[in-house]
Design an enzyme around this catalytic site. Structure first.
Site, PDB file in Angstrom:
ATOM      1  N   GLU A  38       0.930  -1.109  -0.193  1.00 36.38           N
ATOM      2  CA  GLU A  38      -0.037  -0.031   0.038  1.00 36.38           C
ATOM      3  C   GLU A  38       0.976   1.253   0.004  1.00 36.38           C
ATOM      4  OE1 GLU A  38      -2.958  -0.228  -0.269  1.00 36.38           O
ATOM      5  OE2 GLU A  38      -3.403  -2.327   0.352  1.00 36.38           O
ATOM      6  N   CYS A  51      -2.493   9.207   2.032  1.00 33.93           N
ATOM      7  CA  CYS A  51      -2.172   8.536   1.154  1.00 33.93           C
ATOM      8  C   CYS A  51      -3.295   9.021  -0.058  1.00 33.93           C
ATOM      9  CB  CYS A  51      -1.822   6.882   1.163  1.00 33.93           C
ATOM     10  SG  CYS A  51      -3.349   6.281   1.861  1.00 33.93           S
TER      11      CYS A  51
HETATM   12  P1  NAP Z   1       8.067   5.227   4.654  1.00 31.40           P
HETATM   13  O1  NAP Z   1       8.993   6.259   4.923  1.00 31.40           O
HETATM   14  O2  NAP Z   1       8.103   4.582   3.433  1.00 31.40           O
HETATM   15  O3  NAP Z   1       8.026   4.477   5.853  1.00 31.40           O
HETATM   16  C1  NAP Z   1       6.996   3.603   5.985  1.00 31.40           C
HETATM   17  C2  NAP Z   1       7.493   2.609   7.040  1.00 31.40           C
HETATM   18  O4  NAP Z   1       8.588   1.700   6.423  1.00 31.40           O
HETATM   19  C3  NAP Z   1       8.006   2.943   8.366  1.00 31.40           C
HETATM   20  O5  NAP Z   1       7.559   2.046   9.239  1.00 31.40           O
HETATM   21  C4  NAP Z   1       9.278   3.111   8.043  1.00 31.40           C
HETATM   22  O6  NAP Z   1      10.155   2.962   9.116  1.00 31.40           O
HETATM   23  C5  NAP Z   1       9.754   1.697   7.297  1.00 31.40           C
HETATM   24  N1  NAP Z   1      10.875   1.934   6.351  1.00 31.40           N
HETATM   25  C6  NAP Z   1      11.738   2.688   6.102  1.00 31.40           C
HETATM   26  N2  NAP Z   1      12.731   2.359   5.284  1.00 31.40           N
HETATM   27  C7  NAP Z   1      12.672   1.095   5.568  1.00 31.40           C
HETATM   28  C8  NAP Z   1      13.581   0.040   4.761  1.00 31.40           C
HETATM   29  N3  NAP Z   1      14.751   0.615   4.160  1.00 31.40           N
HETATM   30  N4  NAP Z   1      13.249  -1.222   5.087  1.00 31.40           N
HETATM   31  C9  NAP Z   1      12.050  -1.562   5.669  1.00 31.40           C
HETATM   32  N5  NAP Z   1      11.112  -0.713   6.304  1.00 31.40           N
HETATM   33  C10 NAP Z   1      11.621   0.621   6.071  1.00 31.40           C
HETATM   34  O7  NAP Z   1       6.406   6.177   4.488  1.00 31.40           O
HETATM   35  P2  NAP Z   1       6.138   7.144   5.489  1.00 31.40           P
HETATM   36  O8  NAP Z   1       6.698   8.415   5.569  1.00 31.40           O
HETATM   37  O9  NAP Z   1       5.877   6.468   6.949  1.00 31.40           O
HETATM   38  O10 NAP Z   1       4.791   7.489   5.193  1.00 31.40           O
HETATM   39  C11 NAP Z   1       3.859   8.297   4.043  1.00 31.40           C
HETATM   40  C12 NAP Z   1       3.947   7.450   2.864  1.00 31.40           C
HETATM   41  O11 NAP Z   1       3.091   6.209   3.108  1.00 31.40           O
HETATM   42  C13 NAP Z   1       3.224   8.334   1.849  1.00 31.40           C
HETATM   43  O12 NAP Z   1       3.870   7.827   0.647  1.00 31.40           O
HETATM   44  C14 NAP Z   1       1.730   7.651   1.754  1.00 31.40           C
HETATM   45  O13 NAP Z   1       1.138   7.841   0.539  1.00 31.40           O
HETATM   46  C15 NAP Z   1       1.917   6.329   1.914  1.00 31.40           C
HETATM   47  N6  NAP Z   1       0.800   5.636   2.673  1.00 31.40           N
HETATM   48  C16 NAP Z   1       0.384   4.920   1.713  1.00 31.40           C
HETATM   49  C17 NAP Z   1      -0.912   4.088   2.290  1.00 31.40           C
HETATM   50  C18 NAP Z   1      -1.633   3.300   1.464  1.00 31.40           C
HETATM   51  O14 NAP Z   1      -2.737   2.533   1.893  1.00 31.40           O
HETATM   52  N7  NAP Z   1      -1.506   3.261  -0.065  1.00 31.40           N
HETATM   53  C19 NAP Z   1      -1.315   4.538   3.490  1.00 31.40           C
HETATM   54  C20 NAP Z   1      -0.697   5.203   4.212  1.00 31.40           C
HETATM   55  C21 NAP Z   1       0.439   6.043   3.870  1.00 31.40           C
HETATM   56  P3  NAP Z   1      10.829   4.265   9.930  1.00 31.40           P
HETATM   57  O15 NAP Z   1       9.694   4.928  10.402  1.00 31.40           O
HETATM   58  O16 NAP Z   1      11.870   3.722  10.870  1.00 31.40           O
HETATM   59  O17 NAP Z   1      11.424   5.037   8.773  1.00 31.40           O
END
Ligand code: NAP
Length: 485
Positions: free
Chosen positions: A253, A287
């Site tokens: 997602e 999102c």
């Molecule tokens: P993110 O930076 O991708 O982080 C999401 C999760 O992934 C966090 O738990 C993060 O941990 C972890 N993560 C980061 N780097 C990683 C790696 N190298 N390996 C494994 N896990 C890793 O996203 P975000 O800034 O938290 O969230 C915003 C994004 O999420 C936006 O793009 C939004 O559109 C999207 N989103 C999508 C949906 C959907 O259902 N489509 C819903 C909500 C949000 P850390 O926090 O420790 O970095």
């Protein structure tokens, strides 16, 4: 507007049924005040490997546990979440910054998702095929195995709980990995689930400030059978590339770039209310937030006036303060991206008809990354905001002349998560529903997320669905049995 934060510390990991420290901790910051409000346990690869070993053991018995019993755990947790909604909403609001009313809505949505998962788990049926020349066949739906649930900070309760509920209902076991900015609400919810008496290892949680390293240890372990990821497209695609030699199921997602279309026959007042809600909720950090608004030329001026009234009625402040309708952005990096999008658009000829700047309130407790609710006109496709996810309270408005043009423009993105349509004529409504390449469509509906509906995106917004009857499929494998009689 100010309110002193109560420190909240839950610096523990849940591994093999035991809450324990990780040795190290990292700080959790209130994004409105920038005060440290708690610590979370900082797990590393060692703890991750202990968790997968415990999950592997627990799966052997949980997979055959009665679906009715699993549902009982989920229903009990949903009841407890509703009982504690005030406290959970307050914690979520302080940790993430969103207004209390939105935080409460998310907490209650989490409870509804658990109820839905409890019901779906009891209906995860297989089937019997008609006999072939040799005999009948069976299609079994079996739990996928140990799952890693990676959650984002923007909906840190509902995004995580949806995964936990569906996985547990399916008979899978799960390791929760919340986002670094929001580990406290995740821990509170995992505690509630664990306190329903789940066996050791069935549900575990690792919080970490080193996601690549800690998750990397799990990716290298073949006992991990599934990843359910919600977050940015960049990190999600990175997880796909990091598959290595252990191919496993992965649900994604990811990011979005949602269009909204206001057709000429729309109820303009309802559309303005809906567009403002779908744009400015969660300070634009959803999102499914609208990132492009297309308005028919004939109604553009009238609609814009209504929309500006809605934007003017918003109150920026701390999420827990009464009357706040827009909280802070999660951090400075988030604000810098929003500012860059606005500056780029303005430098290329757009106009901020309202907002356009960061807020600098005098209150010493409002030191976070606040940005004014902003509406841009005169935008075109050359601007960053037309193609990149802004993740902030900025709404660019485009004008269109024909219905076909609006749908074509709306589809001109690498993303395919959500789209919104405001229209009245049935033929126009159907043309939009049929023509839009998005996994979720809000038809005169600004909040298109319901447990009964599958949630998820097309193209670079992801794969698989959460919620609906499809949701539990993500945690089930299909086993075919050919019987020779
Ligand atoms: P993110 O930076 O991708 O982080 C999401 C999760 O992934 C966090 O738990 C993060 O941990 C972890 N993560 C980061 N780097 C990683 C790696 N190298 N390996 C494994 N896990 C890793 O996203 P975000 O800034 O938290 O969230 C915003 C994004 O999420 C936006 O793009 C939004 O559109 C999207 N989103 C999508 C949906 C959907 O259902 N489509 C819903 C909500 C949000 P850390 O926090 O420790 O970095």
């Amino acid at each position: 507007m100010s309110q002193t934060a109560v420190p909240t510390t839950d610096a523990t990991l849940l591994i093999d049924g035991t809450w324990r420290s990780a040795g190290n901790v990292f700080d959790v910051v209130d994004p409105a005040t920038l005060e440290v409000i708690g610590q979370a346990a900082d797990a590393g690869p060692e703890e991750a490997l202990e968790a997968i070993a415990a999950a592997d053991r627990a799966f052997r018995t949980w997979r055959t546990s009665a679906a009715e019993d699993r549902a009982g755990h989920l229903r009990a947790a949903a009841v407890r979440i509703r009982e504690r909604q005030d406290e959970l909403a307050d914690l979520l609001s302080r940790e993430n910054g969103k207004p209390l009313a939105e935080a409460r809505g998310e907490v209650l949505a989490s409870a509804r998702m658990l109820d839905w998962a409890a019901e779906e788990g009891r209906r995860a049926n297989g089937r019997v095929t008609p006999p072939s020349a040799n005999g009948p066949g069976l299609v079994l739906k079996v739990p996928v195995g140990p799952v890693l649930a990676i959650a984002p900070w923007n909906f840190p309760a509902s995004m995580l709980v949806r995964k936990l509920g569906l996985a547990l209902a399916a008979g899978a076991v799960i390791i929760a990995k919340p986002a670094e900015q929001t580990p406290l609400i995740a821990t509170a919810l995992v505690r509630i689930l664990q306190e329903t008496g789940l066996p050791a290892g069935v549900l575990q949680q690792i919080t970490t400030s080193r996601p690549a390293e800690t998750v990397g240890a799990l990716l290298a372990d073949r006992r991990l059978r599934k990843i359910s990821f919600t977050g940015s497209t960049e990190v999600g695609l990175g997880l796909v590339r990091a598959t290595g030699t252990h191919l496993r199921r992965i649900s994604l997602e990811m990011g979005g770039h949602s269009p909204a279309i206001v057709f000429a026959d729309a109820d303009l007042e309802a559309a303005a209310t809906g567009v403002a809600a779908a744009k400015f909720a969660n300070a634009g950090q959803s999102c499914t937030a609208i990132n492009r608004l297309y308005v028919h030329r004939d109604v553009h001026d009238e609609f814009l006036a209504l929309l500006l009234d809605k934007a003017a009625a918003l109150t920026v402040g701390r999420g827990t303060a009464p009357g706040t309708t827009i909280g802070p952005l999660i951090d400075e990096a988030g604000l810098a991206k929003v500012e860059a999008h606005v500056q780029d658009a303005v430098s290329r000829g757009a106009k901020a008809v309202v907002g356009g700047h960061r807020c600098t309130p005098d209150d010493p407790l409002l030191q976070g990354a606040f940005f004014e609710p902003t509406v841009l006109t005169g935008v075109d496709d050359s601007m960053l905001i037309s193609s990149e996810e802004t993740f902030g309270p900025v709404l660019p408005v485009y004008v269109f002349d024909t219905d076909d043009e609006a749908i074509e423009q709306a589809n001109s993105t690498e993303y395919g998560l959500a789209a919104y349509v405001y229209a009245a004529a049935l033929s126009r409504v159907w043309q939009a529903i049929d023509g839009l390449d998005f996994g979720i469509i809000g038809m005169n509906e600004p909040a298109p997320v319901r447990p009964e509906l599958p949630f998820g995106g097309m193209k670079n917004s992801g794969q698989d669905r959460e919620g609906g009857s499809e949701g539990i499929e993500a945690y089930l494998e299909t086993k075919s049995v050919a019987i020779r009689l």
